[in-house]
Design a protein around this motif. Structure first.
Motif, PDB file in Angstrom:
ATOM      1  N   LEU A  50       0.207 -26.302 -49.674  1.00  0.00           N
ATOM      2  CA  LEU A  50       1.230 -26.875 -48.796  1.00  0.00           C
ATOM      3  C   LEU A  50       0.570 -27.606 -47.629  1.00  0.00           C
ATOM      4  CD1 LEU A  50       4.291 -27.066 -48.335  1.00  0.00           C
ATOM      5  CD2 LEU A  50       4.173 -24.937 -47.033  1.00  0.00           C
ATOM      6  N   ASP A  51      -0.415 -26.971 -47.001  1.00  0.00           N
ATOM      7  CA  ASP A  51      -1.164 -27.625 -45.912  1.00  0.00           C
ATOM      8  C   ASP A  51      -1.782 -28.934 -46.379  1.00  0.00           C
ATOM      9  OD1 ASP A  51      -0.593 -25.657 -44.140  1.00  0.00           O
ATOM     10  OD2 ASP A  51      -2.566 -24.694 -44.212  1.00  0.00           O
ATOM     11  N   ARG A  54       0.894 -31.627 -46.895  1.00  0.00           N
ATOM     12  CA  ARG A  54       1.452 -32.127 -45.629  1.00  0.00           C
ATOM     13  C   ARG A  54       0.471 -33.059 -44.927  1.00  0.00           C
ATOM     14  NH1 ARG A  54       4.592 -26.638 -43.935  1.00  0.00           N
ATOM     15  NH2 ARG A  54       6.559 -27.248 -44.934  1.00  0.00           N
ATOM     16  N   GLN A  55      -0.801 -32.665 -44.952  1.00  0.00           N
ATOM     17  CA  GLN A  55      -1.815 -33.524 -44.334  1.00  0.00           C
ATOM     18  C   GLN A  55      -1.901 -34.868 -45.075  1.00  0.00           C
ATOM     19  OE1 GLN A  55      -6.017 -32.348 -44.784  1.00  0.00           O
ATOM     20  NE2 GLN A  55      -6.274 -32.919 -42.643  1.00  0.00           N
ATOM     21  N   TRP A  57       0.383 -36.343 -46.805  1.00  0.00           N
ATOM     22  CA  TRP A  57       1.607 -37.114 -46.535  1.00  0.00           C
ATOM     23  C   TRP A  57       1.481 -37.888 -45.225  1.00  0.00           C
ATOM     24  CZ3 TRP A  57       5.608 -37.811 -49.805  1.00  0.00           C
ATOM     25  CH2 TRP A  57       6.790 -38.345 -49.293  1.00  0.00           C
ATOM     26  N   GLN A  58       0.798 -37.281 -44.241  1.00  0.00           N
ATOM     27  CA  GLN A  58       0.640 -37.948 -42.946  1.00  0.00           C
ATOM     28  C   GLN A  58      -0.348 -39.105 -42.991  1.00  0.00           C
ATOM     29  OE1 GLN A  58      -0.333 -34.892 -40.166  1.00  0.00           O
ATOM     30  NE2 GLN A  58       1.802 -34.245 -39.907  1.00  0.00           N
ATOM     31  N   SER A  84       7.267 -28.919 -49.608  1.00  0.00           N
ATOM     32  CA  SER A  84       6.707 -29.842 -48.614  1.00  0.00           C
ATOM     33  C   SER A  84       7.704 -30.953 -48.278  1.00  0.00           C
ATOM     34  CB  SER A  84       5.380 -30.425 -49.101  1.00  0.00           C
ATOM     35  OG  SER A  84       5.608 -31.457 -50.026  1.00  0.00           O
TER      36      SER A  84
END
Lengths: 404, 404
Positions: A50-51, A54-55, A57-58, A84
């Motif tokens: 998940l981390d 998310r990273q 995606w940014q 996410s």
């Protein structure tokens, strides 16, 4: 477009499997002119995946994941992508049918676990997987794309070619094509020198690589579309051919044994080989070429000195290390004994030289009108020397066949 | 200890090179009982590498980097580590001397660029690189470790074994050892069945893998120290040997050709082989074994039907596809002609079967006291079938040699 690849699987982090998907996808993205800035491997762990998502995606526009789409509890990629994106995952009846049919065609009932593979989220569409039960996901949301693919390289290939590549190609602002010209008989430095006027040109780029089957000259062209890139490649290839001429034996995926095999078949000629310390690798390489049964008659492998006499080779040839003469005798011997049009004799002597080995390769080719015998020195580890010697013999044969 | 690997190099992100360092280090960390949670690849870009290092520093105790230690401007790993730790980088006179000497031993002057490789920061000590000019760094600070290693796998190996592994072993709270038992002649399902009582035991673990040279049974033991782990391995190996007995032909890095070669040398026997559609791969495999010149006399490769008669094989053997009889004739023929103690004949017939191929392998071994001939069916791609057939012949020979 900025891209990033996330490979999912604890077995990758344990080094039990090597991730070959990442280099494959990396090359494909390079071809599409898409910038790949990061790749990473994450285990089968929800929190860490998940981390990572998310990273990604940014910082990236395109995220490609591989692995974690299987039917077991360890396979978490679908669930974590859903989380996410804050979407709800649900079984899709069409996908469920597709997977049920996959099993039915094999005369099997779908195990209950596999229903998990029919799950999808609203912003995703399925990428069909003709070779497995795990459909991929193509997610588009807020200007980002996630392509989730299964782990087995064999399953990824058709999914990539049929669905992922064409979709990415439409979005790419340019296509990159490359062509590899394969050269034998010139050093890398010499090829570099002959390519020099183009080595610093930004497009198409020209680069040289030393390989077992000679020097590869790779031309890479970037253009807005395939047609223009193809034209740029063809032009640069044609002017390099004018300079490198006869040293070029093939392009791209061609191998020397295939090139030689095609010539023999088209000229209606048969071949037999006699080997010493290449130990059968020349014969094996030829047997594995397409249509080998039409041109390859067989071979002999002579390694022990004391049996050279048993083959009708003079004993003095055994002791004197007179490679050229031995190779020539072996070529004519095997040509006669196996009733072939062409006989090849190949002798390889290796001796240690510091941390490496020096190999002297003698190749003789007998066509019944007197043979030719060539010698060449190489250095390397024993297996490298053997592979070099075999490529060397194939190249000599190729030259003979093209000059007829 | 939580670990993470960062591989540095734009060529990796372009897919031009495959990162083999990560799987190697991953396996080593697994052996040390160190948890590897993330691996990533970053290009030769200061900003992105700095981000990756800062993130790794926050989430991991041990960071291993590979690549980016060369002498060119693209090589940024040293500078970026220094920046991430807020330390000043400076040339170390001792390292400068070491690199100058490296060139001097080769009769070369140190190019000016290479002085960069002598730079270090206060919290780092150098890891010596016997095979290259790039020393590594071992950084310890605030409870974190960074080990910075060069990119070429050949350079990493001695640095890892001599310096990195021993330092990590001291910090590890347990060691993991594994032993691979190699089996031929039983299916993976059968080996699984025989290993069943142990498949669910957590330590030592037992797992099976299907490989070209048979089934591998891997035993992995975790213990506080090497001695205890070794004892656990030995116990489990010994009870599995009691069950699997003669089907076990080797362990760990052993190959069938090495096992067979050692037996032949110790028994003072010589060998010759006759092959058809394995095309010389059996001979080549044997020639590449250690001390092959002491036991391997040579071979013949017969692929064209019309030349079987030239070797004294009855023509009716050619047409009838009577594999067992042909293999036996080939074995006795090559044994006699090459004056060897043992002759092997190997016939492989393949035919397409759906998307794959079925291969029938006939192996005959002639020792002068009547041969034995065995047949086995396999399925796979042509090259797989050839490799299987060769391993099959080597295993049959191994059985004959151990029963003498």
């Amino acid at each position: 477009m900025k891209a990033e690849i996330i490979s999912v699987g604890t077995e990758l982090l344990l080094g039990e499997i090597t991730d070959t998907n990442t280099p494959f996808i990396a090359r494909q993205l390079a071809m599409l002119g898409i910038d790949l800035y990061y790749t990473s491997i994450v285990g089968d762990n929800c929190e860490r995946l998940l981390d990572a998502l998310r990273q990604a995606w940014q910082r990236s526009d395109l995220i490609i994941t591989t692995g974690g789409l299987g039917p077991t509890q360890d396979d978490i990629t679908r669930e974590v992508i859903a989380e996410s994106l804050g979407e709800t995952i649900a079984i899709d009846p069409g996908l469920k049918q597709y997977i049920t049919d996959f099993f039915a065609r094999r005369g099997l009932e779908m195990p209950e676990n596999n229903i998990k593979q029919a799950a999808i989220i609203p912003s995703a569409t399925a990428i069909m997987n003709p070779l497995g039960t795990a459909p991929g996901w193509w997610v588009e949301k807020d200007g980002h794309i996630i392509a989730a693919l299964p782990g087995p390289p064999g399953e990824i290939l058709p999914m990539w070619e049929k669905e992922v590549f064409p979709r990415l190609e439409k979005r790419s602002d340019g296509i990159i094509l490359s062509r590899t010209i394969k050269i034998w008989g010139l050093s890398e430095a010499k090829v570099d020198e002959l390519a020099a006027p183009f080595l610093s040109v930004p497009n198409p780029t020209v680069a040289t690589y030393a390989k077992t089957d000679g020097i590869h000259l790779r031309i890479t062209a970037k253009a807005p579309d395939k047609r223009t890139a193809g034209k740029m490649l063809a032009e640069r290839e044609s002017d390099r051919r004018a300079v490198l001429g006869d040293y070029i034996w093939g392009v791209d995926e061609e191998t020397l044994e295939n090139v030689v095999g095609q010539s023999l078949v088209s000229q209606g000629l048969t071949l037999a080989v006699a080997e010493s310390f290449t130990g059968g690798l020349l014969a094996y390489t030829l047997v594995m070429a397409p249509e080998s049964s039409s041109f390859f008659k067989g071979g002999i492998i002579i390694t022990a000195d004391d049996i050279k006499t048993a083959w009708g080779l003079k004993p003095e040839l055994s002791s004197g290390r007179v490679g050229a003469e031995t190779a020539a005798k072996m070529a004519s011997l095997v040509r006669a004994r196996l009733e072939a049009d062409i006989g090849i004799g190949i002798e390889l002597y290796t001796e240690p030289d510091g941390g490496t080995n020096i190999g002297r390769v003698f190749v003789a080719i007998d066509t019944g009108q007197g043979g030719q015998s060539l010698v060449q020195n190489y250095s390397g580890r024993p297996r490298q020397l053997v592979r070099r010697a075999v490529q060397h013999a194939l190249f000599d044969l190729r030259n003979l066949l093209t000059s007829r």
